[in-house]
Scaffold this active site. Structure first.
Site, PDB file in Angstrom:
ATOM      1  N   LYS A  53     -24.829  58.358 -49.670  1.00  0.00           N
ATOM      2  CA  LYS A  53     -23.692  57.463 -49.893  1.00  0.00           C
ATOM      3  C   LYS A  53     -23.965  56.560 -51.106  1.00  0.00           C
ATOM      4  O   LYS A  53     -23.083  56.346 -51.950  1.00  0.00           O
ATOM      5  CB  LYS A  53     -23.434  56.616 -48.634  1.00  0.00           C
ATOM      6  CG  LYS A  53     -22.788  57.432 -47.522  1.00  0.00           C
ATOM      7  CD  LYS A  53     -22.849  56.767 -46.152  1.00  0.00           C
ATOM      8  CE  LYS A  53     -22.333  57.738 -45.092  1.00  0.00           C
ATOM      9  NZ  LYS A  53     -22.487  57.262 -43.715  1.00  0.00           N
ATOM     10  N   GLN A  97     -24.519  52.074 -40.687  1.00  0.00           N
ATOM     11  CA  GLN A  97     -24.874  53.460 -40.372  1.00  0.00           C
ATOM     12  C   GLN A  97     -25.209  53.607 -38.878  1.00  0.00           C
ATOM     13  O   GLN A  97     -26.032  52.866 -38.344  1.00  0.00           O
ATOM     14  CB  GLN A  97     -26.070  53.895 -41.241  1.00  0.00           C
ATOM     15  CG  GLN A  97     -26.441  55.350 -41.089  1.00  0.00           C
ATOM     16  CD  GLN A  97     -25.332  56.295 -41.571  1.00  0.00           C
ATOM     17  OE1 GLN A  97     -24.754  56.108 -42.638  1.00  0.00           O
ATOM     18  NE2 GLN A  97     -25.025  57.302 -40.763  1.00  0.00           N
ATOM     19  N   ASP A 120     -15.082  52.388 -42.474  1.00  0.00           N
ATOM     20  CA  ASP A 120     -15.405  53.521 -41.594  1.00  0.00           C
ATOM     21  C   ASP A 120     -14.284  53.763 -40.571  1.00  0.00           C
ATOM     22  O   ASP A 120     -14.246  54.811 -39.926  1.00  0.00           O
ATOM     23  CB  ASP A 120     -16.721  53.256 -40.848  1.00  0.00           C
ATOM     24  CG  ASP A 120     -17.817  54.223 -41.268  1.00  0.00           C
ATOM     25  OD1 ASP A 120     -17.485  55.240 -41.903  1.00  0.00           O
ATOM     26  OD2 ASP A 120     -18.987  53.957 -40.953  1.00  0.00           O
TER      27      ASP A 120
END
Ligand code: NDP
Length: 282
Positions: A53, A97, A120
């Site tokens: 990422k 994450q 997200d």
């Protein structure tokens, strides 16, 4: 019959390319799109995902600020970090994450991220908006699947879509997005009876269960589109999907490979969401 490939590498590259102009426009207005990435602990897979990422951010000119934190962090301190990122005007998107190490409450963290930075799409407001068909951040993997279908002119309207898997990260949002596009949607899971029969009804079959080569060739309706979200490590150490690719591609008309299918789309959609978050501050 041998199915045609839905090339996630190509579609994601096209998305990244189109973002470059949007990022240049934002920079012209003095806005540097910025993603804060929070990595807690030493999970090797998580470290790998975060690294890729960060690499994609760098390629596109998105600022990424990594917060790499030991797994001994307390819930209170992690919450405090999220609060600080929420109020930091330079930060447009926040990614934590997953999975978090044991002892930390993932939901508490996800729900704490400010809705306008929830790139997200796992927060309560993002999920609620998805359910209500209102514009908002959509989780990157299911969003990426829809973009792939769109890129290949595969219109879900009126088709029977079957989604195997009902996670909040993939299965449920994907089912809602297919419904939004007027598919007739069946959601299957570990308690579904006669899974093969359900799959055989699918014009579009999306599989997100996390079991290598689980879906067999004779589960596929002739000419179906098959989207394999799964990422598993095969016996030979190579990545393999939830679908038995060799057998299934004999029956399908379109299929996503693993690797090179849904995976690259997930990161591209994270970049897309971050740019949308930055644009909202313009
Ligand atoms: P989860 O483990 O959260 O969910 C798995 C789902 O599959 C559950 O709903 C479960 O049912 C269902 N399931 C498990 N076994 C069976 C079975 N035998 N028959 C039918 N359904 C079953 O996984 P995720 O949704 O997070 O991920 C799924 C896969 O997608 C994984 O391989 C993951 O690595 C991959 N993934 C890939 C991404 C990408 O970028 N390509 C991004 C995110 C995930 P139940 O609810 O009943 O337990």
């Amino acid at each position: 019959m041998s199915a045609q490939l839905i090339d996630g590498k190509k579609v994601s590259a096209d998305i990244r390319e189109s973002l470059k102009q949007e990022i240049a426009d934002l920079k012209g207005k003095g806005i540097d799109p910025c993603l804060a990435v929070v990595l807690v602990g030493e999970n090797p897979a998580s470290k790998k995902y975060v690294a890729s990422k960060e690499k994609t951010c760098a390629e596109l000119g998105i600022v990424s600020i990594a917060h790499k934190i030991p797994e001994t962090i307390s819930q209170a301190d992690l919450n405090k970090l999220i609060d600080d990122l929420n109020s930091d005007k330079k930060v447009h998107g926040i990614l934590v994450q997953l999975p978090l190490p044991k002892g930390l409450d993932e939901k508490e963290v996800m729900y704490r991220i400010a809705p306008d930075k929830d790139v997200d799409g796992f927060g309560l407001q993002s999920l609620g908006k998805l359910l209500l068909d209102e514009p908002g951040f959509v989780a990157c993997t299911p969003h990426g699947v829809m973009k792939m279908l769109e890129a290949y002119g595969i219109d879900p309207s009126g088709k029977h879509a079957v989604v195997i898997g009902r996670s909040v990260i993939v299965g449920k949002p994907l089912a809602l997005l297919l419904l939004r596009k007027n598919a007739t949607v069946t959601i299957c899971h570990s308690r579904t009876q006669n899974l093969k029969e359900e799959c055989l009804k699918a014009d579009i079959l999306c599989v997100a269960i996390g079991k290598a080569k689980f879906v067999k060739g004779d589960w596929i309706k002739k000419g179906a589109t098959v989207v394999d979200v799964g990422i598993n490590v095969g016996e030979d150490g190579k990545l393999v999907g939830d679908v038995d690719f060799q057998a299934v591609q004999e029956h399908a008309s379109w299929i996503t490979p693993v690797p090179g299918g849904v995976g690259p789309m997930t990161i591209a959609m994270l970049m897309y969401n971050t740019v949308q978050a930055a644009k909202k501050t313009a």
